[in-house]
Design a protein around this motif. Sequence first.
Motif, PDB file in Angstrom:
ATOM      1  N   LYS A  26       0.833  -1.211   0.000  1.00 55.39           N
ATOM      2  CA  LYS A  26       0.000   0.000   0.000  1.00 55.39           C
ATOM      3  C   LYS A  26       0.861   1.251   0.000  1.00 55.39           C
ATOM      4  CE  LYS A  26      -3.995  -2.059   0.338  1.00 55.39           C
ATOM      5  NZ  LYS A  26      -5.125  -1.865  -0.492  1.00 55.39           N
ATOM      6  N   ALA A  27       0.166   2.376   0.048  1.00 52.47           N
ATOM      7  CA  ALA A  27       0.844   3.672   0.139  1.00 52.47           C
ATOM      8  C   ALA A  27       1.725   3.690   1.387  1.00 52.47           C
ATOM      9  CB  ALA A  27      -0.177   4.798   0.195  1.00 52.47           C
ATOM     10  N   SER A  28       2.673   4.582   1.415  1.00 52.88           N
ATOM     11  CA  SER A  28       3.710   4.579   2.440  1.00 52.88           C
ATOM     12  C   SER A  28       3.183   4.558   3.876  1.00 52.88           C
ATOM     13  CB  SER A  28       4.648   5.763   2.255  1.00 52.88           C
ATOM     14  OG  SER A  28       3.937   6.964   2.443  1.00 52.88           O
ATOM     15  N   TYR A  29       2.092   5.203   4.151  1.00 52.89           N
ATOM     16  CA  TYR A  29       1.581   5.172   5.520  1.00 52.89           C
ATOM     17  C   TYR A  29       0.070   5.008   5.491  1.00 52.89           C
ATOM     18  CZ  TYR A  29       1.997   5.658  10.506  1.00 52.89           C
ATOM     19  OH  TYR A  29       1.991   5.397  11.849  1.00 52.89           O
ATOM     20  N   SER A  30      -0.347   3.802   5.216  1.00 52.18           N
ATOM     21  CA  SER A  30      -1.754   3.467   5.059  1.00 52.18           C
ATOM     22  C   SER A  30      -2.335   2.912   6.357  1.00 52.18           C
ATOM     23  CB  SER A  30      -1.893   2.411   3.966  1.00 52.18           C
ATOM     24  OG  SER A  30      -1.209   1.239   4.364  1.00 52.18           O
ATOM     25  N   ARG A  31      -3.610   2.666   6.316  1.00 54.03           N
ATOM     26  CA  ARG A  31      -4.286   2.017   7.452  1.00 54.03           C
ATOM     27  C   ARG A  31      -3.661   0.639   7.690  1.00 54.03           C
ATOM     28  NH1 ARG A  31      -8.079  -1.055   9.613  1.00 54.03           N
ATOM     29  NH2 ARG A  31     -10.039  -0.382  10.458  1.00 54.03           N
ATOM     30  N   GLU A  32      -3.325  -0.065   6.621  1.00 57.11           N
ATOM     31  CA  GLU A  32      -2.672  -1.375   6.730  1.00 57.11           C
ATOM     32  C   GLU A  32      -1.331  -1.264   7.437  1.00 57.11           C
ATOM     33  OE1 GLU A  32      -5.642  -1.675   3.472  1.00 57.11           O
ATOM     34  OE2 GLU A  32      -4.103  -0.212   3.961  1.00 57.11           O
ATOM     35  N   ALA A  33      -0.599  -0.194   7.138  1.00 57.05           N
ATOM     36  CA  ALA A  33       0.701   0.009   7.789  1.00 57.05           C
ATOM     37  C   ALA A  33       0.524   0.240   9.287  1.00 57.05           C
ATOM     38  CB  ALA A  33       1.431   1.192   7.157  1.00 57.05           C
ATOM     39  N   ILE A  34      -0.450   1.048   9.638  1.00 59.63           N
ATOM     40  CA  ILE A  34      -0.697   1.322  11.058  1.00 59.63           C
ATOM     41  C   ILE A  34      -1.063   0.033  11.786  1.00 59.63           C
ATOM     42  CG2 ILE A  34      -2.237   2.520  12.680  1.00 59.63           C
ATOM     43  CD1 ILE A  34      -2.402   4.758  10.481  1.00 59.63           C
ATOM     44  N   ARG A  47      10.755   3.750  13.244  1.00 65.27           N
ATOM     45  CA  ARG A  47      11.251   4.538  12.109  1.00 65.27           C
ATOM     46  C   ARG A  47      10.210   4.595  10.988  1.00 65.27           C
ATOM     47  NH1 ARG A  47      15.831   2.907   9.364  1.00 65.27           N
ATOM     48  NH2 ARG A  47      16.040   5.057   8.716  1.00 65.27           N
ATOM     49  N   ILE A  48       9.530   3.477  10.744  1.00 61.99           N
ATOM     50  CA  ILE A  48       8.483   3.462   9.721  1.00 61.99           C
ATOM     51  C   ILE A  48       7.331   4.372  10.158  1.00 61.99           C
ATOM     52  CG2 ILE A  48       6.737   2.049   8.550  1.00 61.99           C
ATOM     53  CD1 ILE A  48       8.786  -0.296   8.713  1.00 61.99           C
ATOM     54  N   ARG A  49       6.956   4.251  11.431  1.00 56.66           N
ATOM     55  CA  ARG A  49       5.861   5.074  11.954  1.00 56.66           C
ATOM     56  C   ARG A  49       6.173   6.560  11.815  1.00 56.66           C
ATOM     57  NH1 ARG A  49       4.957   7.844  16.315  1.00 56.66           N
ATOM     58  NH2 ARG A  49       6.847   7.142  17.352  1.00 56.66           N
ATOM     59  N   LYS A  50       7.431   6.937  12.023  1.00 60.73           N
ATOM     60  CA  LYS A  50       7.854   8.335  11.908  1.00 60.73           C
ATOM     61  C   LYS A  50       8.131   8.743  10.465  1.00 60.73           C
ATOM     62  CE  LYS A  50       9.972   8.600  16.459  1.00 60.73           C
ATOM     63  NZ  LYS A  50      11.264   8.730  17.188  1.00 60.73           N
ATOM     64  N   ARG A  51       7.900   7.817   9.545  1.00 64.50           N
ATOM     65  CA  ARG A  51       8.116   8.021   8.107  1.00 64.50           C
ATOM     66  C   ARG A  51       9.582   8.301   7.771  1.00 64.50           C
ATOM     67  NH1 ARG A  51       2.996  10.943   8.984  1.00 64.50           N
ATOM     68  NH2 ARG A  51       1.361   9.525   8.314  1.00 64.50           N
ATOM     69  N   GLN A  52      10.475   7.697   8.547  1.00 62.08           N
ATOM     70  CA  GLN A  52      11.904   7.799   8.299  1.00 62.08           C
ATOM     71  C   GLN A  52      12.398   6.592   7.513  1.00 62.08           C
ATOM     72  OE1 GLN A  52      13.362   8.041  12.303  1.00 62.08           O
ATOM     73  NE2 GLN A  52      12.995  10.248  12.455  1.00 62.08           N
ATOM     74  N   SER A  53      11.535   5.595   7.334  1.00 57.54           N
ATOM     75  CA  SER A  53      11.899   4.362   6.665  1.00 57.54           C
ATOM     76  C   SER A  53      10.644   3.717   6.090  1.00 57.54           C
ATOM     77  CB  SER A  53      12.559   3.401   7.665  1.00 57.54           C
ATOM     78  OG  SER A  53      12.790   2.142   7.081  1.00 57.54           O
ATOM     79  N   ASP A  54      10.849   2.821   5.155  1.00 56.03           N
ATOM     80  CA  ASP A  54       9.751   1.987   4.673  1.00 56.03           C
ATOM     81  C   ASP A  54      10.235   0.536   4.584  1.00 56.03           C
ATOM     82  OD1 ASP A  54      11.427   2.172   2.519  1.00 56.03           O
ATOM     83  OD2 ASP A  54       9.873   2.698   1.071  1.00 56.03           O
ATOM     84  N   ASN A  55      11.053   0.151   5.555  1.00 52.55           N
ATOM     85  CA  ASN A  55      11.721  -1.137   5.558  1.00 52.55           C
ATOM     86  C   ASN A  55      10.820  -2.271   6.070  1.00 52.55           C
ATOM     87  OD1 ASN A  55      13.686  -3.089   5.295  1.00 52.55           O
ATOM     88  ND2 ASN A  55      14.745  -2.523   7.186  1.00 52.55           N
ATOM     89  N   PHE A  56       9.635  -2.384   5.505  1.00 49.80           N
ATOM     90  CA  PHE A  56       8.768  -3.498   5.869  1.00 49.80           C
ATOM     91  C   PHE A  56       9.447  -4.828   5.539  1.00 49.80           C
ATOM     92  CE2 PHE A  56       5.614  -0.111   5.265  1.00 49.80           C
ATOM     93  CZ  PHE A  56       4.881  -0.234   6.432  1.00 49.80           C
ATOM     94  N   GLN A  57      10.127  -4.877   4.389  1.00 55.64           N
ATOM     95  CA  GLN A  57      10.723  -6.142   3.948  1.00 55.64           C
ATOM     96  C   GLN A  57      11.792  -6.640   4.905  1.00 55.64           C
ATOM     97  OE1 GLN A  57       9.412  -7.936   1.332  1.00 55.64           O
ATOM     98  NE2 GLN A  57      10.658  -9.520   2.301  1.00 55.64           N
ATOM     99  N   GLY A  58      12.570  -5.729   5.476  1.00 56.55           N
ATOM    100  CA  GLY A  58      13.578  -6.147   6.450  1.00 56.55           C
ATOM    101  C   GLY A  58      12.942  -6.808   7.666  1.00 56.55           C
ATOM    102  N   ILE A  59      11.853  -6.230   8.153  1.00 51.31           N
ATOM    103  CA  ILE A  59      11.152  -6.802   9.301  1.00 51.31           C
ATOM    104  C   ILE A  59      10.528  -8.142   8.915  1.00 51.31           C
ATOM    105  CG2 ILE A  59       9.303  -6.469  10.983  1.00 51.31           C
ATOM    106  CD1 ILE A  59       9.746  -3.427  10.635  1.00 51.31           C
ATOM    107  N   ILE A  60       9.958  -8.198   7.709  1.00 50.88           N
ATOM    108  CA  ILE A  60       9.366  -9.457   7.221  1.00 50.88           C
ATOM    109  C   ILE A  60      10.433 -10.545   7.164  1.00 50.88           C
ATOM    110  CG2 ILE A  60       8.365 -10.598   5.192  1.00 50.88           C
ATOM    111  CD1 ILE A  60       6.942  -7.863   4.606  1.00 50.88           C
TER     112      ILE A  60
END
Length: 115
Positions: free
Chosen positions: A38-46, A91-104
């Motif tokens: 999804k978009a960088s900070y979506s409901r799914e991200a939250i 960092r993702i929450r603060k929009r400093q990163s979008d490293n979902f894949q690293g966490i995955i």
Amino acid sequence: MYQFSYAEIMEDGVADAKDRERQALDRTIDLLRAASLKASYSREAIEALYYTRRVWVRFIEDLQHPENQLAVEIRANLISIAIWILKECDRIRKRQSDNFQGIIDVTTIIRDGLK
């Protein structure tokens, strides 16, 4: 009537706990994957970040418990990993990163190690 030995009950308890941990990590991975599409900070991200944080905070609490039967070194390593994941979520929450894949990726490795 069949009598269960204490060892059998404890073995089942450990197996059940590992299964619940795997299920929690599976859910974490599914939510993070959905968020990454999804978009960088979506409901799914939250939702993914909130759930991921809850799971890893709970793991830290369990790993710190004196009765945890894992070796001290393994517990310390898992706590370090958990702290990295929590920091990355922040960092993702603060929009400093979008490293979902690293966490995955890290969560998948930990989940696969629970077999």
